[in-house]
Design a protein around this motif. Sequence first.
Motif, PDB file in Angstrom:
ATOM      1  N   ARG A  59       0.854  -1.196   0.000  1.00 60.30           N
ATOM      2  CA  ARG A  59       0.000   0.000   0.000  1.00 60.30           C
ATOM      3  C   ARG A  59       0.884   1.238   0.000  1.00 60.30           C
ATOM      4  N   VAL A  60       0.776   1.979  -1.085  1.00 56.27           N
ATOM      5  CA  VAL A  60       1.761   3.017  -1.406  1.00 56.27           C
ATOM      6  C   VAL A  60       1.142   4.411  -1.316  1.00 56.27           C
ATOM      7  N   ALA A  61       1.817   5.313  -0.575  1.00 59.61           N
ATOM      8  CA  ALA A  61       1.446   6.735  -0.623  1.00 59.61           C
ATOM      9  C   ALA A  61       2.424   7.439  -1.555  1.00 59.61           C
ATOM     10  N   LEU A  62       1.915   8.219  -2.484  1.00 61.95           N
ATOM     11  CA  LEU A  62       2.747   8.972  -3.413  1.00 61.95           C
ATOM     12  C   LEU A  62       2.974  10.369  -2.851  1.00 61.95           C
ATOM     13  N   MET A  63       4.238  10.804  -2.814  1.00 61.79           N
ATOM     14  CA  MET A  63       4.561  12.145  -2.320  1.00 61.79           C
ATOM     15  C   MET A  63       5.165  12.985  -3.453  1.00 61.79           C
ATOM     16  N   GLY A  64       4.540  14.119  -3.754  1.00 58.57           N
ATOM     17  CA  GLY A  64       5.018  14.980  -4.842  1.00 58.57           C
ATOM     18  C   GLY A  64       4.300  14.598  -6.120  1.00 58.57           C
ATOM     19  N   LEU A  65       3.131  15.204  -6.340  1.00 56.92           N
ATOM     20  CA  LEU A  65       2.265  14.749  -7.432  1.00 56.92           C
ATOM     21  C   LEU A  65       2.577  15.507  -8.718  1.00 56.92           C
ATOM     22  N   GLY A  66       3.786  15.295  -9.249  1.00 54.94           N
ATOM     23  CA  GLY A  66       4.227  15.962 -10.471  1.00 54.94           C
ATOM     24  C   GLY A  66       4.268  15.007 -11.652  1.00 54.94           C
ATOM     25  N   GLY A  67       5.171  15.310 -12.575  1.00 54.59           N
ATOM     26  CA  GLY A  67       5.252  14.552 -13.821  1.00 54.59           C
ATOM     27  C   GLY A  67       5.534  13.077 -13.604  1.00 54.59           C
ATOM     28  N   TYR A  68       6.538  12.772 -12.804  1.00 52.71           N
ATOM     29  CA  TYR A  68       6.888  11.355 -12.670  1.00 52.71           C
ATOM     30  C   TYR A  68       5.861  10.597 -11.828  1.00 52.71           C
ATOM     31  N   ALA A  69       5.309  11.250 -10.786  1.00 49.55           N
ATOM     32  CA  ALA A  69       4.269  10.597  -9.989  1.00 49.55           C
ATOM     33  C   ALA A  69       3.086  10.213 -10.881  1.00 49.55           C
ATOM     34  N   SER A  70       2.785  11.040 -11.886  1.00 48.20           N
ATOM     35  CA  SER A  70       1.666  10.720 -12.797  1.00 48.20           C
ATOM     36  C   SER A  70       1.952   9.436 -13.557  1.00 48.20           C
ATOM     37  N   ILE A  71       3.209   9.268 -13.971  1.00 50.54           N
ATOM     38  CA  ILE A  71       3.588   8.064 -14.720  1.00 50.54           C
ATOM     39  C   ILE A  71       3.527   6.833 -13.817  1.00 50.54           C
ATOM     40  N   VAL A  72       4.027   6.995 -12.602  1.00 51.13           N
ATOM     41  CA  VAL A  72       3.998   5.879 -11.647  1.00 51.13           C
ATOM     42  C   VAL A  72       2.538   5.509 -11.318  1.00 51.13           C
ATOM     43  N   ALA A  73       1.716   6.520 -11.083  1.00 55.15           N
ATOM     44  CA  ALA A  73       0.324   6.257 -10.696  1.00 55.15           C
ATOM     45  C   ALA A  73      -0.411   5.501 -11.807  1.00 55.15           C
ATOM     46  N   LYS A  74      -0.191   5.931 -13.039  1.00 55.17           N
ATOM     47  CA  LYS A  74      -0.853   5.260 -14.175  1.00 55.17           C
ATOM     48  C   LYS A  74      -0.352   3.819 -14.283  1.00 55.17           C
ATOM     49  N   ALA A  75       0.961   3.648 -14.195  1.00 56.55           N
ATOM     50  CA  ALA A  75       1.546   2.304 -14.323  1.00 56.55           C
ATOM     51  C   ALA A  75       1.063   1.381 -13.215  1.00 56.55           C
ATOM     52  N   MET A  76       0.828   1.945 -12.029  1.00 52.45           N
ATOM     53  CA  MET A  76       0.411   1.105 -10.899  1.00 52.45           C
ATOM     54  C   MET A  76      -0.991   0.537 -11.073  1.00 52.45           C
ATOM     55  N   GLN A  77      -1.753   1.109 -12.005  1.00 53.03           N
ATOM     56  CA  GLN A  77      -3.096   0.560 -12.246  1.00 53.03           C
ATOM     57  C   GLN A  77      -3.019  -0.882 -12.752  1.00 53.03           C
ATOM     58  N   ASP A  78      -1.890  -1.273 -13.333  1.00 48.65           N
ATOM     59  CA  ASP A  78      -1.718  -2.635 -13.847  1.00 48.65           C
ATOM     60  C   ASP A  78      -0.947  -3.537 -12.885  1.00 48.65           C
ATOM     61  N   CYS A  79      -0.621  -3.015 -11.705  1.00 49.50           N
ATOM     62  CA  CYS A  79       0.141  -3.833 -10.754  1.00 49.50           C
ATOM     63  C   CYS A  79      -0.730  -4.927 -10.158  1.00 49.50           C
ATOM     64  N   LYS A  80      -0.096  -6.047  -9.894  1.00 44.11           N
ATOM     65  CA  LYS A  80      -0.763  -7.147  -9.186  1.00 44.11           C
ATOM     66  C   LYS A  80      -0.610  -6.977  -7.682  1.00 44.11           C
ATOM     67  N   ARG A  81       0.510  -6.354  -7.275  1.00 43.13           N
ATOM     68  CA  ARG A  81       0.858  -6.395  -5.854  1.00 43.13           C
ATOM     69  C   ARG A  81       1.087  -5.028  -5.235  1.00 43.13           C
ATOM     70  N   ALA A  82       0.728  -3.956  -5.941  1.00 40.04           N
ATOM     71  CA  ALA A  82       0.922  -2.634  -5.350  1.00 40.04           C
ATOM     72  C   ALA A  82      -0.267  -1.763  -5.709  1.00 40.04           C
ATOM     73  N   LYS A  83      -0.722  -0.964  -4.755  1.00 39.52           N
ATOM     74  CA  LYS A  83      -1.794  -0.013  -5.065  1.00 39.52           C
ATOM     75  C   LYS A  83      -1.600   1.291  -4.303  1.00 39.52           C
ATOM     76  N   ILE A  84      -2.219   2.342  -4.842  1.00 40.07           N
ATOM     77  CA  ILE A  84      -2.094   3.669  -4.227  1.00 40.07           C
ATOM     78  C   ILE A  84      -3.119   3.773  -3.110  1.00 40.07           C
ATOM     79  N   THR A  85      -2.614   4.035  -1.890  1.00 40.34           N
ATOM     80  CA  THR A  85      -3.542   4.178  -0.759  1.00 40.34           C
ATOM     81  C   THR A  85      -3.354   5.495  -0.018  1.00 40.34           C
ATOM     82  N   GLY A  86      -2.399   6.320  -0.472  1.00 42.77           N
ATOM     83  CA  GLY A  86      -2.189   7.601   0.187  1.00 42.77           C
ATOM     84  C   GLY A  86      -1.628   8.617  -0.785  1.00 42.77           C
ATOM     85  N   LEU A  87      -1.799   9.896  -0.467  1.00 40.24           N
ATOM     86  CA  LEU A  87      -1.310  10.982  -1.329  1.00 40.24           C
ATOM     87  C   LEU A  87      -0.754  12.090  -0.452  1.00 40.24           C
ATOM     88  N   ILE A  88       0.377  12.663  -0.873  1.00 43.20           N
ATOM     89  CA  ILE A  88       0.973  13.783  -0.135  1.00 43.20           C
ATOM     90  C   ILE A  88       1.332  14.861  -1.149  1.00 43.20           C
TER      91      ILE A  88
END
Length: 373
Positions: A44-73
């Motif tokens: 369960r992953v909180a993303l800190m710093g919602l810029g360009g790279y966080a957007s790429i990570v967040a989109k890619a995580m939609q296809d993860c089997k074992r990781a999901k976004i559960t927090g935002l900073i």
Amino acid sequence: MMNSRRDFLQKLTASAIAIPFLSSANAWDQPVNLVRNPDGPVLRVALMGLGGYASIVAKAMQDCKRAKITGLISGTPSKLSEWGTKYNVPEKSRYNYENFDDIKNNPDIDVVYVTTPNALHHDQVIRVARAGKHAISEKPMALNAKEGQEMVDACSEAGVKLLVGYRMHFEPKTLEVIRMRNADEFGKILFFQGLSGFRIGDPNQWRLNKALAGGGSLMDIGIYSINGARYMVNEEPIWVTAQETKTDTVKFKEGVDETIQFQLGFPSGAVASCLSTYNMNYLDRFFLNGEKGFAELQPSTGYGPIKGRTNKGALTQPHVTHQTLQMDAMAGIILDGDSPVVAVDGAEGVKDLKIIDAIYAACASGKRHELNL
Ligand code: NAD
């Protein structure tokens, strides 16, 4: 050809990355097991710093089997509500830079992924560790090796893991070259060339601000050649020489490097010759040379698809979004104690920072600098 094997694999893997047959020996000769334990617990992953790279990570995580976004900073309230809605993160798990220490009381967050400008990683990772959560820092992990080591120490004192976002360590073609090298298919390794660069735009961005970036191209893109030299040669360098050139002193101010060439020497006698630049496009190439063969990757570290060949022919491993592979693998590292083929822990990040420190010192002195990694 529309229905090429690669297209097919890309579509297939987008929806189902844990394809069991990809890990079997006869699956188109694929040696890489893409998700080792697909039914294991979810990170369960909180993303800190919602810029360009966080957007790429967040989109890619939609296809993860074992990781999901559960927090935002984020420091921007509108981003917190937009991202919160988009990724289904409830208000109680949204934080700003003043109050994120409160994640210590949030049982829905295992790890914070820090994707802020380079200079902020150090303090933010240490705060995350003190809140009792694991941390993933983007590269470069910090501005220098001293800061990096402080982060490692803080995480170890807090009993949490610290990983660095080295996505190439999970990339299938890269891993195939590493497998071939480990199987001695290239023979004794003699030489590595790494070319890492792009022509940077907006002169006002943080990447060209010494206080936030810690330097210039070397911190941002040259680090791929530094890290790549180490995982391709499979040794730690013992010396470095380096030369800096600057054609635009307005855009690239004092302390912000435009172009640096550097050379690394390894204990076996192998050498590396690398270029890091913010002033040339089409520079994303690795070349590894051994007594019995070679590997070349171009592009070698972009978001992909990575392309390459060896003396035995083209590399045909499938492209899967790097950040999807990375986050599934990091779930295994954090939750199952997996050891990746190439390390992604804080100690790995500190080694690159020691080399960066030495490259800057060698540019300034004009002399060869010894390394002790
Ligand atoms: P960005 O500018 O797009 O995003 C940075 C974010 O940090 C923004 O949302 C910004 O609002 C926020 N921020 C918080 N405090 C800030 C401050 N004091 N000043 C400026 N911004 C602040 O940058 P990015 O491209 O997303 O890069 C972020 C980090 O990710 C960098 O360390 C970079 O090296 C790394 N990165 C890694 C990869 C990779 O492939 N691994 C790719 C791109 C970036």
